[in-house]
Design a protein around this motif. Structure first.
Motif, PDB file in Angstrom:
ATOM      1  N   GLY A  97      81.543 -39.337  21.251  1.00 26.62           N
ATOM      2  CA  GLY A  97      82.725 -39.705  20.627  1.00 26.62           C
ATOM      3  C   GLY A  97      82.565 -41.234  20.001  1.00 26.62           C
ATOM      4  N   GLY A  98      81.184 -41.561  19.719  1.00 28.08           N
ATOM      5  CA  GLY A  98      80.789 -42.912  19.505  1.00 28.08           C
ATOM      6  C   GLY A  98      81.730 -43.411  18.288  1.00 28.08           C
ATOM      7  N   TYR A 116      87.779 -39.518   9.787  1.00 26.45           N
ATOM      8  CA  TYR A 116      86.535 -40.092   9.353  1.00 26.45           C
ATOM      9  C   TYR A 116      85.244 -39.467  10.089  1.00 26.45           C
ATOM     10  CZ  TYR A 116      88.707 -43.467   6.565  1.00 26.45           C
ATOM     11  OH  TYR A 116      89.746 -43.978   5.708  1.00 26.45           O
ATOM     12  N   ALA A 117      85.339 -39.148  11.368  1.00 29.16           N
ATOM     13  CA  ALA A 117      84.204 -38.674  12.204  1.00 29.16           C
ATOM     14  C   ALA A 117      84.208 -37.421  11.639  1.00 29.16           C
ATOM     15  CB  ALA A 117      84.633 -38.796  13.677  1.00 29.16           C
ATOM     16  N   GLU A 118      85.167 -36.600  11.371  1.00 29.43           N
ATOM     17  CA  GLU A 118      85.047 -35.222  10.985  1.00 29.43           C
ATOM     18  C   GLU A 118      84.451 -35.026   9.623  1.00 29.43           C
ATOM     19  OE1 GLU A 118      85.513 -30.961  11.560  1.00 29.43           O
ATOM     20  OE2 GLU A 118      85.451 -32.564  13.090  1.00 29.43           O
ATOM     21  N   ALA A 119      84.956 -35.994   8.915  1.00 30.74           N
ATOM     22  CA  ALA A 119      84.342 -35.924   7.506  1.00 30.74           C
ATOM     23  C   ALA A 119      82.757 -35.828   7.483  1.00 30.74           C
ATOM     24  CB  ALA A 119      84.936 -37.226   6.526  1.00 30.74           C
ATOM     25  N   ALA A 170      81.866 -29.942  19.516  1.00 28.83           N
ATOM     26  CA  ALA A 170      81.745 -28.977  18.687  1.00 28.83           C
ATOM     27  C   ALA A 170      80.509 -28.779  18.137  1.00 28.83           C
ATOM     28  CB  ALA A 170      82.699 -29.429  17.572  1.00 28.83           C
ATOM     29  N   PRO A 171      80.239 -27.566  17.773  1.00 31.56           N
ATOM     30  CA  PRO A 171      78.763 -27.192  17.320  1.00 31.56           C
ATOM     31  C   PRO A 171      78.742 -27.726  15.968  1.00 31.56           C
ATOM     32  CG  PRO A 171      80.170 -25.264  17.180  1.00 31.56           C
ATOM     33  CD  PRO A 171      80.938 -26.214  17.937  1.00 31.56           C
TER      34      PRO A 171
END
Length: 178
Positions: A97-98, A116-119, A170-171
């Motif tokens: 989760g960094g 933003y991390a998911e993007a 998540a993969p």
């Protein structure tokens, strides 16, 4: 200081934004970049990241410390700046989760940080800039002029697919064929 953050579909868009920010006088220490570089066939290749990072950092002198870090749930990314240093943590180069933590620590809303991390997980790039009130309008103009992803629309699309927040377990994401 405030943090202005935008996401871009391509690494090249984000790289162009960083160059333009430098052109208007934003200093390296206020710019952060986290992104995934895709080759011609759309596949991400971890080994290429460091070479690409060296090209950007070396040829343009844009960001000190540009390098390859691994973020669980995202994989290897080319990253630089204060955001990358925070996301990488101590010296491990892989912190669960960094990126979400680094973004929230810099003042980005938690829901936005997850987006933003998911993007980035889905192949995009994020540019974040620390700006004072005086610099902010010019920085926003540069970042918005490069056609960033519409965060509200994209988050809505993710949510329609069942996404609720970034998951470091998540993969790796594989883009569907076009």
């Amino acid at each position: 200081m405030q943090t202005i953050t935008r996401s871009y579909d391509t690494y090249d868009q984000a790289e162009s934004v960083v160059r333009k920010l430098k052109d208007i006088g934003v200093v390296d220490s206020d710019i952060s970049f986290v992104g995934r570089r895709a080759d011609v066939d759309g596949e991400n290749h971890a080994g290429e990241g460091a070479g690409v990072g060296g090209l950007i950092g070396g040829a343009a002198g844009l960001l000190a410390g540009l390098g390859l870090i691994a973020i669980p749930g995202i994989g290897p990314v080319v990253a630089a700046g204060w955001l990358a240093a925070t996301a990488a943590g101590a010296a491990t180069g892989a912190v669960a989760g960094g990126l979400v933590g680094a973004l929230t620590k810099s003042g980005v809303d938690q829901q936005d940080a997850h987006y933003y991390a998911e993007a980035v997980r889905r192949g995009g790039s994020v540019v974040a800039v620390r700006a004072n009130e005086e610099q902010a309008p010019a920085i926003v103009a540069v970042m918005d002029g490069a056609t960033p992803i519409d965060a509200v629309d994209r988050r809505t699309t993710y949510e329609r697919e069942g996404w609720t927040q970034f998951d470091p377990e998540a993969p790796p994401y594989v883009r569907p064929p076009i």
